[in-house]
Design a protein around this motif. Structure first.
Motif, PDB file in Angstrom:
ATOM      1  N   ASP A   1       0.632 -10.973 -23.005  1.00  0.00           N
ATOM      2  CA  ASP A   1       2.100 -11.538 -23.804  1.00  0.00           C
ATOM      3  C   ASP A   1       1.596  -9.855 -24.793  1.00  0.00           C
ATOM      4  O   ASP A   1       1.728 -10.402 -25.616  1.00  0.00           O
ATOM      5  CB  ASP A   1       0.928 -12.883 -24.820  1.00  0.00           C
ATOM      6  N   LYS A   2       2.153  -9.360 -23.871  1.00  0.00           N
ATOM      7  CA  LYS A   2       2.449  -7.854 -24.011  1.00  0.00           C
ATOM      8  C   LYS A   2       3.071  -6.788 -23.111  1.00  0.00           C
ATOM      9  O   LYS A   2       2.734  -6.534 -22.416  1.00  0.00           O
ATOM     10  CB  LYS A   2       0.895  -7.123 -25.078  1.00  0.00           C
ATOM     11  N   TRP A   3       4.538  -5.908 -24.053  1.00  0.00           N
ATOM     12  CA  TRP A   3       4.825  -5.571 -23.414  1.00  0.00           C
ATOM     13  C   TRP A   3       4.042  -4.382 -22.331  1.00  0.00           C
ATOM     14  O   TRP A   3       3.598  -3.963 -22.949  1.00  0.00           O
ATOM     15  CB  TRP A   3       6.435  -5.222 -23.659  1.00  0.00           C
ATOM     16  N   VAL A   4       4.577  -4.428 -21.587  1.00  0.00           N
ATOM     17  CA  VAL A   4       4.172  -2.839 -20.165  1.00  0.00           C
ATOM     18  C   VAL A   4       5.306  -2.596 -19.476  1.00  0.00           C
ATOM     19  O   VAL A   4       6.147  -2.997 -19.205  1.00  0.00           O
ATOM     20  CB  VAL A   4       3.210  -3.788 -18.461  1.00  0.00           C
TER      21      VAL A   4
ATOM     22  N   ASP B   1      -8.963  -6.137 -22.151  1.00  0.00           N
ATOM     23  CA  ASP B   1      -9.807  -5.324 -21.632  1.00  0.00           C
ATOM     24  C   ASP B   1      -9.930  -4.154 -21.291  1.00  0.00           C
ATOM     25  O   ASP B   1      -9.622  -4.023 -19.715  1.00  0.00           O
ATOM     26  CB  ASP B   1     -11.348  -6.199 -21.095  1.00  0.00           C
ATOM     27  N   GLY B   2      -9.540  -3.540 -22.167  1.00  0.00           N
ATOM     28  CA  GLY B   2      -9.464  -1.846 -21.807  1.00  0.00           C
ATOM     29  C   GLY B   2      -7.366  -1.404 -21.211  1.00  0.00           C
ATOM     30  O   GLY B   2      -6.909  -2.368 -21.667  1.00  0.00           O
ATOM     31  N   ASP B   3      -7.118  -0.826 -20.701  1.00  0.00           N
ATOM     32  CA  ASP B   3      -5.657  -0.050 -20.489  1.00  0.00           C
ATOM     33  C   ASP B   3      -5.437  -0.700 -19.233  1.00  0.00           C
ATOM     34  O   ASP B   3      -6.182  -1.227 -18.352  1.00  0.00           O
ATOM     35  CB  ASP B   3      -5.859   1.364 -20.776  1.00  0.00           C
ATOM     36  N   VAL B   4      -3.669  -1.162 -18.795  1.00  0.00           N
ATOM     37  CA  VAL B   4      -3.376  -1.021 -17.908  1.00  0.00           C
ATOM     38  C   VAL B   4      -4.088   0.735 -16.960  1.00  0.00           C
ATOM     39  O   VAL B   4      -4.042   0.951 -17.562  1.00  0.00           O
ATOM     40  CB  VAL B   4      -2.019  -0.799 -17.761  1.00  0.00           C
TER      41      VAL B   4
ATOM     42  N   ARG C   1       2.477   4.846  -7.194  1.00  0.00           N
ATOM     43  CA  ARG C   1       2.476   6.061  -7.566  1.00  0.00           C
ATOM     44  C   ARG C   1       3.802   5.956  -8.466  1.00  0.00           C
ATOM     45  O   ARG C   1       4.068   6.399  -9.391  1.00  0.00           O
ATOM     46  CB  ARG C   1       3.790   6.401  -6.038  1.00  0.00           C
ATOM     47  N   THR C   2       4.696   4.183  -8.391  1.00  0.00           N
ATOM     48  CA  THR C   2       6.194   4.705  -9.033  1.00  0.00           C
ATOM     49  C   THR C   2       5.843   3.676 -10.244  1.00  0.00           C
ATOM     50  O   THR C   2       6.111   3.985 -11.365  1.00  0.00           O
ATOM     51  CB  THR C   2       7.373   3.585  -8.954  1.00  0.00           C
ATOM     52  N   GLY C   3       4.468   3.447 -10.329  1.00  0.00           N
ATOM     53  CA  GLY C   3       3.982   2.196 -11.341  1.00  0.00           C
ATOM     54  C   GLY C   3       4.724   0.527 -11.480  1.00  0.00           C
ATOM     55  O   GLY C   3       4.339  -0.327 -12.163  1.00  0.00           O
ATOM     56  N   SER C   4       5.433   0.419 -10.177  1.00  0.00           N
ATOM     57  CA  SER C   4       5.569  -1.001 -10.253  1.00  0.00           C
ATOM     58  C   SER C   4       4.378  -2.055  -9.527  1.00  0.00           C
ATOM     59  O   SER C   4       4.678  -3.549  -9.759  1.00  0.00           O
ATOM     60  CB  SER C   4       6.541  -0.926  -8.535  1.00  0.00           C
ATOM     61  N   PHE C   5       3.469  -1.418  -9.280  1.00  0.00           N
ATOM     62  CA  PHE C   5       2.256  -1.905  -8.962  1.00  0.00           C
ATOM     63  C   PHE C   5       0.875  -1.912 -10.133  1.00  0.00           C
ATOM     64  O   PHE C   5       0.823  -0.594  -9.747  1.00  0.00           O
ATOM     65  CB  PHE C   5       1.298  -2.372  -7.420  1.00  0.00           C
ATOM     66  N   LEU C   6       0.791  -2.636 -10.902  1.00  0.00           N
ATOM     67  CA  LEU C   6      -0.208  -1.949 -12.105  1.00  0.00           C
ATOM     68  C   LEU C   6      -1.534  -3.051 -11.974  1.00  0.00           C
ATOM     69  O   LEU C   6      -1.615  -4.140 -11.228  1.00  0.00           O
ATOM     70  CB  LEU C   6       0.273  -2.282 -13.366  1.00  0.00           C
ATOM     71  N   GLY C   7      -2.520  -3.146 -13.057  1.00  0.00           N
ATOM     72  CA  GLY C   7      -4.037  -3.650 -13.137  1.00  0.00           C
ATOM     73  C   GLY C   7      -4.122  -3.311 -14.682  1.00  0.00           C
ATOM     74  O   GLY C   7      -4.336  -3.024 -15.384  1.00  0.00           O
ATOM     75  N   GLN C   8      -4.987  -4.796 -14.183  1.00  0.00           N
ATOM     76  CA  GLN C   8      -5.492  -4.544 -16.204  1.00  0.00           C
ATOM     77  C   GLN C   8      -6.397  -5.856 -15.838  1.00  0.00           C
ATOM     78  O   GLN C   8      -6.804  -6.782 -14.998  1.00  0.00           O
ATOM     79  CB  GLN C   8      -4.346  -5.558 -17.020  1.00  0.00           C
TER      80      GLN C   8
ATOM     81  N   LEU D   1       2.156  -8.961 -15.471  1.00  0.00           N
ATOM     82  CA  LEU D   1       1.235  -8.224 -16.336  1.00  0.00           C
ATOM     83  C   LEU D   1       1.854  -8.655 -17.774  1.00  0.00           C
ATOM     84  O   LEU D   1       0.785  -9.075 -18.947  1.00  0.00           O
ATOM     85  CB  LEU D   1       0.606  -7.176 -16.714  1.00  0.00           C
ATOM     86  N   SER D   2       2.848  -8.185 -18.664  1.00  0.00           N
ATOM     87  CA  SER D   2       3.617  -8.603 -19.434  1.00  0.00           C
ATOM     88  C   SER D   2       3.106  -9.963 -20.007  1.00  0.00           C
ATOM     89  O   SER D   2       3.257 -10.482 -21.007  1.00  0.00           O
ATOM     90  CB  SER D   2       5.237  -8.140 -19.000  1.00  0.00           C
ATOM     91  N   ALA D   3       3.246 -10.650 -19.167  1.00  0.00           N
ATOM     92  CA  ALA D   3       3.675 -12.281 -19.466  1.00  0.00           C
ATOM     93  C   ALA D   3       2.304 -12.970 -19.613  1.00  0.00           C
ATOM     94  O   ALA D   3       1.915 -13.800 -20.393  1.00  0.00           O
ATOM     95  CB  ALA D   3       4.236 -13.315 -18.127  1.00  0.00           C
TER      96      ALA D   3
END
Length: 676
Positions: A518-521, A128-131, A136-143, A513-515
Motif C-alpha cells: 500500500d505504498k507506491w514503488v 521492513d527496510g527499503d526496496v 538491471r532496469t528495476g522491473s523486478f524488485l524485493g521488499q 510491491l505497491s499493492a
C-alpha cells in the motif's frame, strides 16, 4: 478481608479456582488472602479460542486501529489505579513501587499506542527496510514485509511486576495483531486478575484477544506450533525447562526469555568522593537495592568501584541504607516493604548465605532489624544486605548467584580493563550502568562490555536531573540481554512488535510491491491526476496519482540572483574556472536548493485548499548538476497516505526532477498535511 477466589478467563468465560488450587498469603502478614488455580482448565479450548476468534478479529484491524485500542485500554486502567494500588499492597509493594509497576505499565501502553500511530502504517502490512532492486532496469524488485503471526502468544510472567510485567508484553503483542494468553505468577496473580477484568469489562478488546490463566497452564506448551510465541520472565532454571518442551523445540516455537541477571554498576575512575558522580552513584545503587525490596530483574547485584574508593563506597552506601525505613507498605513512612512471600524470603536468605562464603556482610543483619507496623517474623521482611568481596577475581558465587532481593556486593577494580572484565563475569545481564563524567571511560566500557549486556546506562552531572535510572526499562529501548539474562529481547518500540510478526521477503514487479505494501514503488503504474493533486482532499487522493509539470529553463541570472539573495556564493556557483577544477562539475552550476525552489514553483497550487502545511522532506539526493541553459521538470506522485487525526492526514509524495534529456537530477519525498 474475605478470601479472594482468583479466576481464570478462558474461552470467553470466567473459571473459578478448582482442583489443584493453591492458597496465596499476604507478603505483609503471612495470612492467607486468596486461592488460585484449576487443574481442569481446558487449555486446548483457550488456544482454539485465541486462534480462531481472537486472532482473526485483531488482524482485521489496522495497526492504527490497534494503537487506538491500546490507548483506550491504558486510559481505562488509569481510571482504576487506586483499586490496583490497594490490592497491590498485599504483595509487599510500597506506593513508590506501585508507581513503577502500575503507572509504569500503563505508561508503557501509552508509548506503544503512540508509536503505533506515528511509526506504523494505517494498514495491515509493515514494511521492513527499503526496496531492493534485483534487476538491471528495476522491473523486478524485493521488499521485506512483516505480517502478524496467526497463532497465540503465551505470556508467562514473574511475580515482581503483576501489572507492568503483563502490559509490557501485551502492548506489542496486541499492536502486532496477535491474541495473548497471560499467565501471571500465582503469588501475585490477584493484582493481574483485577487489571485483566478492568480491560475486559471495558469492552474495548475483541473477544478472544486476551485470556488469563490464574494458576498452572497444564500441558498448554505441548500444544503450540510454529505460529505461536512464548514470552517468559523468571528464573533461568524454569526458562531452561520451558525452552526444552518438545513441542517448542520440534515446532520452532518462538521463545523469548528474560531471566536471571547479575547486573553491575561501575563507579568510574574519575568519580571520586566529593564529585557529583560519586553522590549519584550511591543514590542510584541504594535505590536499586531497595525499590521493590530488590525484587527487580534490573536491580544492581554487583557494585564495581576503584579499589581506592571501595571503603568510601561501603561507608556512604551503608549510611544511606541505614535511613531506609522497612515496614508495612501502606505506611507513608515506609521506604521498603516486604518480599513477595515466605518462600521468597527463604530463597533470598539462602542465596545471601552462599554469597557470604566469598564476601563479608558489611551492612544488614537478617536476624536483627526493625520493621514498622508489621511483624517481621510473620511477614516476608528482610533488611538491605551489603557484602564486600575482597577478591572478586577468584570468587564464583558473587558472579553467578542472584539473591532476588535487597542484596548486593561491593568489589574493587585495579583499572578500567579490570572493571570491564568483572562486569563481564556475570555472563550476560540485562543492564550495566557506568557513572562517569569522562566520555573516554564510557566509550571503553561500551566497546569492552557491550556484547555482555542488553543495555548500558551512563549517567553523570549533565544528565542526572532527567535520567530515568539504572533499573528502568523503557518501552522505547530494548529490554533483554545475552547469556545468563536469557538471550531474549522485549520492548524497543516497533522492534518489540516485530517479535510477534513474521518477516517475509516478497519479490515482484513495482506494481506487485505497491499493492502489497500500500505504498507506491518507483516504476509502478502512475495514475493521471483528474485535477491538480493539491486541490484534492486527503480522502480523494489515490496511491500512484501523478502530476507531470511543464519544464523551466535555468538561466545564469537565476543562479546569480539566488546566490546574492541567499548569501550562498559558493565558488561552484560563481567561479567558472574553479568549478571546472572540481571533478563533479562541468563549470558553474545551479544551487541544489535553487532547484528545489523551482520545483516547488512548478508543482505548487497557490490557492487556499486542502493542503494545510508542508512539514518537511526526506531522502533528498542530487544526482546530476544543472548548468545555465538546462531545463528541469517535475514528477509528483502520491506515495503513501497516513491519517493523523479526524481532520487531516499525512501525504508522502515522491518527487523527481529531470532535465531536458530526461536524466534524473534530484529526488526526494515531500511531506504535507492534507485535510480530509
Amino acid at each position: 478481608m474475605s478470601l479472594l477466589e482468583i479466576s481464570s478467563y478462558a474461552a470467553g468465560d470466567w473459571v473459578k479456582p478448582g482442583a489443584g488450587a493453591r492458597n496465596i498469603a499476604s507478603a505483609v502478614t503471612g495470612a492467607t488472602i486468596a486461592s488460585a488455580g484449576n487443574d481442569d482448565l481446558d487449555v486446548q479450548a483457550m488456544l482454539d479460542h485465541a486462534r480462531k476468534v481472537g486472532g482473526p478479529a485483531l488482524r482485521k484491524l489496522t495497526f492504527h486501529d490497534r494503537a487506538r485500542m491500546l490507548k483506550a485500554l491504558a486510559t481505562e486502567l488509569g481510571k482504576h489505579k487506586d483499586a490496583l494500588y490497594d490490592l497491590s499492597f498485599h504483595t509487599g509493594a510500597t506506593q513508590s513501587d506501585h508507581m513503577i509497576d502500575i503507572d509504569g505499565g500503563i505508561g508503557t501502553m501509552f508509548v506503544f499506542a503512540s508509536k503505533g500511530r506515528r511509526e506504523m502504517p494505517d494498514g495491515h502490512v509493515y514494511l521492513d527496510g527499503d526496496v531492493e532492486q534485483l534487476s538491471r532496469t528495476g522491473s523486478f524488485l524485493g521488499q521485506h514485509i512483516c505480517t502478524p503471526l496467526q497463532g497465540v502468544a503465551v505470556h508467562i510472567n514473574a511475580f515482581n511486576f503483576p501489572v507492568w510485567g503483563m502490559l509490557e508484553k501485551l502492548a506489542p503483542t496486541l499492536l502486532a495483531g496477535v491474541p495473548a494468553i497471560v499467565k501471571p505468577a500465582t503469588a501475585t496473580c490477584y493484582v493481574t486478575e483485577l487489571a485483566v477484568k478492568i480491560m475486559l469489562d471495558s469492552g474495548i478488546l475483541p473477544e478472544g484477544a486476551l485470556q488469563l490463566v490464574s494458576g498452572g497452564i497444564g500441558d498448554m506448551l505441548d500444544r503450540l506450533d510454529c505460529q505461536d510465541v512464548v514470552s517468559f520472565t523468571g528464573s533461568a532454571n524454569t526458562a531452561l525447562k520451558l525452552r526444552n518442551t518438545p513441542a517448542i523445540v520440534e515446532n520452532s516455537v518462538r521463545f523469548v526469555a528474560e531471566q536471571d541477571s547479575l547486573n553491575a554498576s561501575i563507579l568510574g575512575p574519575d568519580a571520586a568522593p566529593g564529585t557529583p558522580e560519586f553522590d549519584l552513584f550511591i543514590k542510584e545503587v541504594s535505590r536499586e537495592m531497595t525499590a521493590k525490596a530488590g525484587q527487580k530483574c534490573t536491580a544492581v547485584r554487583r557494585i564495581i568501584a576503584p579499589e581506592a574508593q571501595v571503603q568510601a563506597v561501603i561507608e556512604a552506601l551503608s549510611a544511606r541504607l541505614a535511613k531506609v525505613v522497612i515496614g508495612d507498605p501502606r505506611l507513608e513512612t515506609t521506604r521498603m516493604g516486604a518480599l513477595v512471600s515466605g518462600s521468597q524470603k527463604r530463597d533470598v536468605l539462602e542465596k545471601a548465605a552462599l554469597i557470604g562464603t566469598e564476601a563479608k556482610r558489611v551492612f544488614g543483619d537478617p536476624e536483627n532489624f526493625a520493621v514498622e507496623g508489621a511483624d517481621a517474623e510473620q511477614g516476608a521482611f528482610v533488611p538491605p544486605m551489603l557484602f564486600h568481596c575482597e577478591d572478586p577475581d577468584t570468587a564464583v558465587h558473587v558472579h553467578d548467584t542472584e539473591a532476588f532481593g535487597p542484596v548486593s556486593t561491593v568489589m574493587g577494580y585495579r583499572d578500567l580493563d579490570h572493571a570491564i572484565a568483572l562486569a563481564n563475569r556475570g555472563q550476560g545481564s540485562l543492564v550495566a550502568s557506568v557513572i562517569t563524567h569522562d566520555p573516554a571511560v564510557a566509550r571503553a566500557v561500551a566497546l569492552g562490555s557491550g556484547a555482555f549486556h542488553g543495555r548500558l546506562y551512563f549517567n553523570n552531572r549533565d544528565s542526572m536531573k532527567e535520567s530515568t535510572g539504572h533499573g528502568s526499562p523503557l518501552p522505547h529501548m530494548v529490554h533483554g540481554g545475552p547469556g545468563r539474562a536469557g538471550g531474549g529481547e522485549e520492548l524497543g518500540g516497533v522492534r518489540g512488535v516485530k517479535h510477534y510478526m513474521q518477516r517475509t521477503a516478497i519479490q515482484g514487479s513495482p506494481d506487485i510491491l505497491s499493492a502489497i505494501g500500500d505504498k507506491w514503488v518507483p516504476g509502478g503504474t502512475e495514475i493521471a491526476a483528474p485535477a491538480h493533486p493539491f486541490t484534492r482532499k486527503y480522502s480523494e487522493l489515490s496511491i500512484g496519482e501523478t502530476l507531470h509539470t511543464a519544464p523551466r529553463t535555468v538561466t545564469i541570472n537565476d543562479i546569480e540572483h539566488f546566490a546574492h539573495f541567499t548569501g550562498d556564493t559558493f565558488y561552484a556557483h560563481m567561479d567558472d574556472a574553479a568549478a571546472k577544477r572540481n571533478p563533479f562539475f562541468p563549470g558553474r552550476v545551479a544551487h541544489g536548493y535553487l532547484l528545489l525552489s523551482f520545483a516547488a514553483g512548478l508543482f505548487v497550487q497557490p490557492d487556499e485548499g486542502p493542503v494545510l502545511a508542508n512539514t518537511g522532506l526526506d531522502g533528498l539526493r542530487f544526482m546530476k548538476p544543472v548548468s545555465a541553459g538546462d531545463s528541469i521538470k517535475v514528477r509528483l506522485t502520491v506515495k503513501k497516505k497516513t491519517p493523523r487525526n479526524e481532520e487531516y492526514g499525512e501525504v508522502r509524495w515522491h518527487v523527481t526532477l529531470t532535465n531536458q534529456d530526461d536524466e534524473l537530477v534530484a529526488e526526494y519525498e515531500l511531506l504535507t498535511m492534507n485535510a480530509f
